[in-house]
Scaffold this motif. Structure first.
Motif, PDB file in Angstrom:
ATOM      1  N   PHE A 190       0.820  -1.204   0.000  1.00 46.58           N
ATOM      2  CA  PHE A 190       0.000   0.000   0.000  1.00 46.58           C
ATOM      3  C   PHE A 190       0.854   1.254   0.000  1.00 46.58           C
ATOM      4  N   VAL A 191       0.491   2.216  -0.846  1.00 45.76           N
ATOM      5  CA  VAL A 191       1.145   3.517  -0.914  1.00 45.76           C
ATOM      6  C   VAL A 191       0.153   4.551  -0.395  1.00 45.76           C
ATOM      7  N   ASP A 192       0.457   5.180   0.719  1.00 48.07           N
ATOM      8  CA  ASP A 192      -0.478   6.121   1.332  1.00 48.07           C
ATOM      9  C   ASP A 192      -0.342   7.497   0.689  1.00 48.07           C
ATOM     10  N   SER A 193      -0.695   7.548  -0.595  1.00 54.65           N
ATOM     11  CA  SER A 193      -0.570   8.783  -1.367  1.00 54.65           C
ATOM     12  C   SER A 193      -1.538   8.708  -2.536  1.00 54.65           C
ATOM     13  N   TYR A 194      -2.093   9.856  -2.941  1.00 55.92           N
ATOM     14  CA  TYR A 194      -3.006   9.879  -4.079  1.00 55.92           C
ATOM     15  C   TYR A 194      -2.199   9.819  -5.379  1.00 55.92           C
ATOM     16  N   VAL A 195      -2.521   8.822  -6.198  1.00 58.65           N
ATOM     17  CA  VAL A 195      -1.733   8.596  -7.408  1.00 58.65           C
ATOM     18  C   VAL A 195      -2.562   8.603  -8.692  1.00 58.65           C
ATOM     19  N   ALA A 196      -3.891   8.525  -8.585  1.00 57.58           N
ATOM     20  CA  ALA A 196      -4.711   8.438  -9.792  1.00 57.58           C
ATOM     21  C   ALA A 196      -6.101   9.005  -9.548  1.00 57.58           C
ATOM     22  N   VAL A 197      -6.835   9.157 -10.643  1.00 64.36           N
ATOM     23  CA  VAL A 197      -8.205   9.664 -10.583  1.00 64.36           C
ATOM     24  C   VAL A 197      -9.121   8.720 -11.353  1.00 64.36           C
ATOM     25  N   ASN A 198     -10.212   8.351 -10.721  1.00 62.76           N
ATOM     26  CA  ASN A 198     -11.262   7.553 -11.345  1.00 62.76           C
ATOM     27  C   ASN A 198     -12.392   8.498 -11.766  1.00 62.76           C
ATOM     28  N   ARG A 199     -12.688   8.526 -13.051  1.00 66.48           N
ATOM     29  CA  ARG A 199     -13.743   9.416 -13.546  1.00 66.48           C
ATOM     30  C   ARG A 199     -15.076   8.667 -13.568  1.00 66.48           C
ATOM     31  N   GLU A 200     -16.076   9.241 -12.945  1.00 68.29           N
ATOM     32  CA  GLU A 200     -17.421   8.669 -12.958  1.00 68.29           C
ATOM     33  C   GLU A 200     -18.295   9.475 -13.908  1.00 68.29           C
TER      34      GLU A 200
END
Length: 247
Positions: A190-200
């Motif tokens: 687990f990397v406790d950092s924001y790395v991507a975006v999920n588009r809904e």
């Protein structure tokens, strides 16, 4: 020129309005990558977008195929880099996200894959919220998918050992893959950092086919955990009915 460290598969079908942003997010990373776009025969101008990036792509094609999972496997198989991932054409990496995932997996030879945090962005409203992501635990994975697919990076050796994603699945192929990866190689890092975006957006499979997605996910849990936790049965009416009306 550096040998690629990451093979990135980009499956797409009639997502031309998003594809450029997805590809730009990959190539702005300071990581040697080989990128394969596997388009399912789009008719919306996607091919024009792909051709604009053609000089930087390792390969691409646009034709009718057997679905998203089969296309992902096809693209990964064309590459040779030691680490692999797929980025759906409506998602994107945050700046430095892929670099953080690579640094983590290179420092963790004990894990088959790593994953970080991700944002969920609703196209219609622009609302941004965190995707539900947690440190790896079998019990928590049985309760829900705690891994956000665009925020992952996988060892090719592990990918090939379990045969990639299951091409028979169309809704929960990523959830199934994390279970198979865990059962074969142990916990993911687990990397406790924001790395991507999920588009809904309105055309996403999970939004258009909530009932089918839920049923497939529950089958996955039963297969690998041995039972379906009560939470799934309690939450299903909200997820399938309420969100279908108001989500």
């Amino acid at each position: 020129m550096c040998e690629p460290l990451i093979t990135v598969a980009v499956p797409s079908y009639n997502q031309g309005r998003f594809l450029d942003e997805a590809l730009a997010s990959i190539f702005r990373e300071n990581v040697p990558v080989e990128v394969f776009v596997v388009d399912g025969g789009s008719t919306d101008g996607s091919v024009e977008v792909i051709r604009n990036w053609e000089v930087r792509l390792k390969g691409w094609r646009s034709r009718r195929d057997e679905g998203q999972a089969a296309a992902i496997n096809e693209a990964i198989a064309m590459g040779r880099a030691p680490f692999v991932c797929w980025l759906n054409s409506d998602d994107w990496f945050v700046p430095g996200g892929l670099e953080r995932l690579l640094a983590e997996i290179q420092s963790r030879p004990d894990v088959p894959a790593v994953y970080g945090r991700a944002w969920n962005v609703v196209e219609e409203s622009g609302k941004r919220s965190p995707v539900w992501v947690e440190r790896f635990s079998e019990r928590r994975l049985a309760m829900r998918c705690i891994i956000s697919q665009p925020a992952t990076l996988i060892r090719r050796s592990a990918w090939e050992a379990i045969g990639g994603v299951d091409a028979r699945l169309h809704m929960a192929m990523d959830y199934d893959f994390w279970w198979r990866l865990y059962k074969s190689f142990g916990a993911l890092g687990f990397v406790d950092s924001y790395v991507a975006v999920n588009r809904e957006h309105r055309e996403t499979k999970t939004r258009r086919n909530r009932r089918k997605h839920y049923a497939e996910a529950m089958e996955v849990v039963a297969r690998y955990y041995g039972r379906v936790p009560l939470k799934w049965w309690l939450y299903q009416p909200y997820s399938v009915w309420f969100k279908s009306l108001f989500g």
